[in-house]
Design a protein around this motif. Sequence first.
Motif, PDB file in Angstrom:
ATOM      1  N   TYR A 250       0.851  -1.182   0.000  1.00  0.00           N
ATOM      2  CA  TYR A 250       0.000   0.000   0.000  1.00  0.00           C
ATOM      3  C   TYR A 250       0.892   1.239   0.000  1.00  0.00           C
ATOM      4  N   TYR A 260      -2.386   3.658  -3.573  1.00  0.00           N
ATOM      5  CA  TYR A 260      -2.080   2.712  -4.648  1.00  0.00           C
ATOM      6  C   TYR A 260      -1.809   1.350  -4.015  1.00  0.00           C
ATOM      7  N   ALA A 270      -2.742  -3.052  -8.534  1.00  0.00           N
ATOM      8  CA  ALA A 270      -3.985  -3.826  -8.521  1.00  0.00           C
ATOM      9  C   ALA A 270      -5.203  -2.940  -8.300  1.00  0.00           C
ATOM     10  N   HIS A 271      -5.044  -1.915  -7.510  1.00  0.00           N
ATOM     11  CA  HIS A 271      -6.152  -1.005  -7.213  1.00  0.00           C
ATOM     12  C   HIS A 271      -5.604   0.404  -6.996  1.00  0.00           C
ATOM     13  N   ILE A 273      -7.196   3.607  -4.932  1.00  0.00           N
ATOM     14  CA  ILE A 273      -8.330   4.006  -4.086  1.00  0.00           C
ATOM     15  C   ILE A 273      -8.340   5.520  -3.974  1.00  0.00           C
ATOM     16  N   THR A 308     -10.059  -3.692   3.080  1.00  0.00           N
ATOM     17  CA  THR A 308      -9.281  -4.332   2.011  1.00  0.00           C
ATOM     18  C   THR A 308     -10.081  -5.400   1.264  1.00  0.00           C
ATOM     19  N   CYS A 310     -13.163  -4.713  -0.080  1.00  0.00           N
ATOM     20  CA  CYS A 310     -13.690  -3.957  -1.225  1.00  0.00           C
ATOM     21  C   CYS A 310     -12.670  -2.979  -1.783  1.00  0.00           C
ATOM     22  N   MET A 311     -11.560  -2.824  -1.107  1.00  0.00           N
ATOM     23  CA  MET A 311     -10.562  -1.803  -1.459  1.00  0.00           C
ATOM     24  C   MET A 311     -11.260  -0.449  -1.624  1.00  0.00           C
ATOM     25  N   CYS A 312     -12.003  -0.082  -0.578  1.00  0.00           N
ATOM     26  CA  CYS A 312     -12.745   1.168  -0.611  1.00  0.00           C
ATOM     27  C   CYS A 312     -12.684   1.830   0.767  1.00  0.00           C
TER      28      CYS A 312
END
Lengths: 332, 434
Positions: A250, A260, A270-271, A273, A308, A310-312
């Motif tokens: 992270y 990130y 990967a995500h 946010i 983590t 929903c990664m939101c």
Amino acid sequence: MLRKYLPLIAALMGSVAFASEDYRLFVSNEYGANLSMVAPEAGPQGEVSISGRPGAVRPRGMALSPDGRTVYVAVSDFLPQTEKPEDAIVAIDVATGEILRRYRAGGNPERIAISPDGKQIWAALEAIAQAVGIDAETGEELSRFPTGVEPEGVDVSPDGRWAYITGETSHTVTVIDTQALQLVTHMLVGNRPRDVVFSPDSSRAYASAEIGGTISVIDVAQHRVIDTISLGLDSRPVEVDLSPDGKLLYAAGGGTSAVYVVDTEKGEVAHVIKEKMGRRPWGVTVSPDGKTVYTANGLSDSVSVIDTTCMCVTGEIAAGRGAHSIEVGHVD
Amino acid sequence: MTRLTRRRLLGAGLAMPALVSPLAAMSGFDLRIGVVLPLGGPSRPEEAANLESIAEIARQGAVFGEEEMQRNGALFGHRVTLFTANAPGAEAATRAARRLVALNGVQVLVGGFTADEARALSRVADETGALFLNIASTSDALREDCSAQSFHIEASAAMYLDALAGWYVRAGHRNWVVLYGADAEGQARLDRARQSLGKRHWGAKIAAEVSVFDRDFSDALGAAFRKKPDAVLLLTNWHAQIDFLARYAAEGLTAPVVSFPEAATQTRSYYAAAMAAGRGAGAGHRATLWEPTLDAYGARELNARAAARWGRPMDSTGWAAYQAMKIAFDAAQFSGSTDGRAMATWLARDGSVLDLHKGIGVSFRPWDHQLRQSLYLVSLNPQAGTGRDLASVQDRARLVGELPAIYMPGTDPVERLDQLGDIARRGVCRSEGG
């Protein structure tokens, strides 16, 4: 960064798993000269005053003792060229918020790390381009080493062998053998490296580069950059932390109000946010169970809570002025 | 309490064996940088061509940069050496630059305090293959000429004028009187000011354009009185600006005077002189390349180190000279060569990003080698007093704006920075005869 010490803590505690109420968040507030204490479920739990001179004394980087019960914070001032008594590393009892001890660390300590046995404190002395090792028990200085100008990020490998220190203007990571107390080498990484973190097995390290917008992947055995992961030119990553299994990195994107998430096995983002993120997330830390990520947001004076699954972003908790770094301390 | 300065700590550190890098003995590159400065001599008259004050500021910035890059270079066994030459004027600059290349082996030339000096150094760079970094000339014509070996750290006149128009017109100043010098540079600034004020989207109107010759301000003052402008845009050289401010204040005119920020006007000393000469008229807002009170993005630490080194705030030309050292070092390090052409190629390529303490990755535009960057708006402080200590000198101006604002998540950083200046692509830069 408590995940680094999870095996050790589990052994000490008979493999007791953490529950959310077991830990407490500490946020260093750069402009408030204090630390905010936050319970993940209950919210703000008060403050620890570092100095009565907010705006003059600045707590920034933090690290945790191996048992998770002491949090250390790097404290300096806004006059980086003059050493003052405020240039120190302050140890705080996680359970009570009581200041236990102050270690002298002249030269504007910015970020710090603790060795896995808890015996060494390593600090980046920003104003004088040096890294210093301090004996945590006696407070004596072990040694100093040259770094690039404006050193910042520090981490000690979980196996206790190496300390890595980033140099912002030199684009370097300096390697120190913490047992022999010897300088090993310097590595070129990305442009303006802000922070570095070791994988739980000590085989890899990851250095964020704010201006380069990259994560340098370092093979620790060779002290060599083996991959560079781009987060985007304007991602501006600063503090980094890993999931307990080391599979997700992270990176707080301070200048872009984003986090990130990097898949470390694939070496790719990967995500990203962004939605509901606080402004200027500078610090980032992962809960011991890896289910939650917290950011310290310097412009919104808050902590963003990231699920983590929903990664939101699922919540925001008030912190103090100029939230800089965040750590998870163990209460029991 | 013991006051332990960074220099003392560094000095003490050098005596400690652990602080001597075992890598220092390894073979690294040998980077030689020559700075050509119009320091002049003790008898130079006070006139526009006398740029001694900013030359000294640049010298300090370059020495400071050399010291820091030596420290960074020592990590890998690299050597960084600064050579300085005192050479006021284009002809002297040409001779000095050739000597620096031939006798001292410099691979990088730094300077350019006037358009003529910058053009002269650019030619020497073309002849010799050295890299040239322009730290003080704003000339747009120099950018249009664009040599493959020349790069501009100083902002262009177009960038400054766009920034000033952006700030002032948005603040409601629509009706302008423009005063310009009666020389080629003055005419060029006027032409570009027309674009900034009229042809971009600002919607401003130029009520009068007045040429200023020598120190005859009668027509200029008459226009400023008759046209009742919202603001007066003063495009003359730094010396005429001071004289005009004094006359303008004496006439009791009150519309804000917006001064063109050539390098000599971006110092704390100049701010004091402008406020003394023009009272309220001299105490408005100014655009700057750098601001010593900037305290974000690592700028606080850089400004503090520079102030500790020299006992004075780091003004714009000092910052540009410091960054010239850093840019040269990074170009050598990342291109893997100290050859001037190799470093120029690295600086011009897409993907070469630099960190110059402005909080965002910056780069040189390939079509004119102008550094993309933010500029700053400062407000001069008439209450600053006359103290000469660091805090009092610093207090002569305060940071009030940044353009383009770099904190704009979700936008392209290159497009963001390209809001200022001439952004029509014109191919690539070539050396003379190339």
